[in-house]
Write an enzyme that holds these catalytic residues in place. Structure first.
Site, PDB file in Angstrom:
ATOM      1  N   GLU A  96       7.612   0.899   5.135  1.00 50.71           N
ATOM      2  CA  GLU A  96       7.071  -0.127   6.013  1.00 50.71           C
ATOM      3  C   GLU A  96       7.284  -1.461   5.321  1.00 50.71           C
ATOM      4  O   GLU A  96       7.065  -1.579   4.111  1.00 50.71           O
ATOM      5  CB  GLU A  96       5.559   0.138   6.202  1.00 50.71           C
TER       6      GLU A  96
ATOM      7  N   HIS B 259       4.017   7.029   3.830  1.00 49.41           N
ATOM      8  CA  HIS B 259       4.934   5.895   3.678  1.00 49.41           C
ATOM      9  C   HIS B 259       4.488   4.962   2.561  1.00 49.41           C
ATOM     10  O   HIS B 259       3.359   5.033   2.090  1.00 49.41           O
ATOM     11  CB  HIS B 259       5.114   5.133   4.997  1.00 49.41           C
TER      12      HIS B 259
ATOM     13  N   HIS C  56       0.824  -1.205   0.000  1.00 50.11           N
ATOM     14  CA  HIS C  56       0.000   0.000   0.000  1.00 50.11           C
ATOM     15  C   HIS C  56       0.860   1.257   0.000  1.00 50.11           C
ATOM     16  O   HIS C  56       2.036   1.210   0.321  1.00 50.11           O
ATOM     17  CB  HIS C  56      -0.993   0.043   1.178  1.00 50.11           C
TER      18      HIS C  56
HETATM   19 CO    CO Z   1       1.124   1.268   6.313  1.00 47.86          CO
END
Ligand code: CO
Length: 134
Positions: free
Chosen positions: A130, A79, A7
């Site tokens: 991440e 992020h 994502h």
């Molecule tokens: Co995230």
């Protein structure tokens, strides 16, 4: 080592307005807001054909994205999340290469119930990364 883009997270000052923009203007499939108190955020998940977008809004006084929104009052990309097969092996390889893992260095349970880690943006071209084990 890294796999799919899981994502892209966007911090937004107005969750309802951003959700409406993705649903009505961009025609995306937009979920309902979900509070994640242990992460200090309210999240809206948007499903795209090849990845997801997560709209993040601060939840609580100590939200980790509050400072980001103060620096970026109209919102911004917060992020990127890449998938990995083995998060501990990935962490050890990155640390051996000199990358900094944020926090305790131990994986936490992320918004999708899977182990996640964050990597220092200064070590990755200014982008907070991440890693999520899938
Ligand atoms: Co995230």
């Amino acid at each position: 080592m890294i796999g799919r883009l899981n994502h892209v997270a966007i911090a937004v000052p107005d969750l309802a307005a951003a959700s409406a923009r993705y649903r009505d203007t961009l025609g995306a499939s937009v979920g309902a807001p979900r509070d994640e108190p242990e992460h200090g955020v309210t999240v809206v998940f948007i499903e795209l054909a090849n990845t997801k977008i997560e709209l993040l809004h601060p939840l609580g006084e100590n939200s980790p994205i509050r400072g980001f929104l103060e620096r970026n009052p109209s919102g911004g990309i917060h992020h990127l999340c890449y998938e990995v097969g083995d998060i501990l092996a990935a962490r050890d390889r990155l640390k051996a290469a000199g990358a900094r893992v944020l926090g305790s260095g131990e994986p936490k349970t992320g918004a999708h119930g899977k182990p996640v880690l964050f990597l220092h943006p200064k070590d990755f071209d200014g982008a907070l990364i991440e890693l999520e084990q899938v």
